[in-house]
Motif scaffolding. Structure first.
Motif: not given
Length: 301
Positions: A197-201, A226-227, A273-275
């Motif tokens: 999740t942090i990578v995407i954020f 970003s995704v 969930s991250s995406i």
């Protein structure tokens, strides 16, 4: 290489939110009615792992265990070289010695690993497991709030708690055994989920510096870009770890099978969930902030 596509993750997020809510409700209902299928680690009893030298038939094992008078029949898991027996009551020293003698007769040279947990220790392990998950979540909230902002922190923690609960729900629905390795798997999943999740954020924050957000569509476009920019990395990471987890599940011993299964389920939900959960959720929170600030402008004038 970066993925390029037209799929709108943010505008389609309501369907993923609905899916997650349905699974969560189903999990809550199952947990309320049936609870979790606790292993010996979290419920009093004795777990016996036997490494056999000679093949033993299931009927022979059942015959040996029939002499032990207990309120509930022990659960037996047969393997080619190992037998696992789970007693829901604590074996006395006499019973343990008798069990070893009986198995040594049908399979000479067998080795035994006996783990016993009483009621108080089981309750303490349950409390410690809950505290471990709660404290790790609080630590993540503080870290993400300092490094990013509180909206990122809320979205990240909801996503990782979503992943953990999805795994717990699956184990409850299918009555899979929950033991200490399962808790380790949950903490591992939380670590993996927050990392993805942090990578995407981080990419969202970087793109946010140069973006002009006039409306909801601009915000959705920012998140979607970003995704897509991090999608290759996310897929490669989850596939790499997933291959290792599947190999552990297939070729690993019986004692780590549930750990491996929990990791596999958690990896799938972590990438999902991250995406589909964390990033769109941040967009929703950010959009509410823009609406609030826009509504206040006429009053300030």
């Amino acid at each position: 290489m970066r993925f390029k596509g037209t799929f709108n993750f943010v505008h389609s997020s309501k369907y993923f939110f609905i899916f997650s809510i349905v699974v969560t409700i189903l999990g809550v209902a199952t947990l309320s009615i049936f609870g979790l299928n606790y292993g010996v680690d979290f419920s009093s009893g004795t777990n016996v792992d036997i490494t056999i030298k000679k093949q033993v038939e299931k009927t022979e094992v059942d015959k040996l265990l029939s002499k032990y008078e207990m309120s509930k029949a022990p659960q037996v898991t047969m393997g080619s070289e190992r037998i696992n027996i789970r007693f829901n009551e604590v074996l006395t020293d006499k019973m343990e010695k008798q069990l070893k003698d009986d198995f040594s007769k049908v399979s000479p040279g067998s080795s035994f690993e006996v783990n016993t947990v009483d009621v108080e220790i089981a309750k303490e392990l349950q409390r410690n497991a809950i505290w471990a998950v709660l404290l790790s979540s609080i630590g993540i909230i503080i870290y993400v709030s300092i490094r990013f902002e509180w909206r990122f922190a809320i979205a990240a923690v909801i996503a990782l708690l979503h992943d953990a609960f999805m795994v717990i729900s699956v184990f409850s629905i299918f009555r899979l055994e929950v033991n200490l390795p399962f808790i380790i798997a949950i903490l591992t999943i939380i670590g993996y989920s927050i990392n993805d999740t942090i990578v995407i954020f981080d990419r969202i924050r970087e793109n946010l510096r140069f973006a002009k957000l006039r409306n909801w569509n601009d915000l959705a476009h920012l998140v979607n870009d970003s995704v897509y920019q991090t999608l290759t990395r996310s897929i490669n990471t989850v596939l790499t770890v997933l291959v290792a987890a599947v190999c552990l599940f297939i070729f690993g011993s019986e004692s780590i099978r549930m750990f491996s299964l929990a990791i596999i389920i958690g990896l799938a939900f972590g990438a999902y969930s991250s995406i589909f959960i964390a990033s769109p959720l941040w967009a929703v929170l950010k959009n509410k902030e823009k609406k609030t600030s826009t509504a206040k402008k006429p009053q300030q004038a």
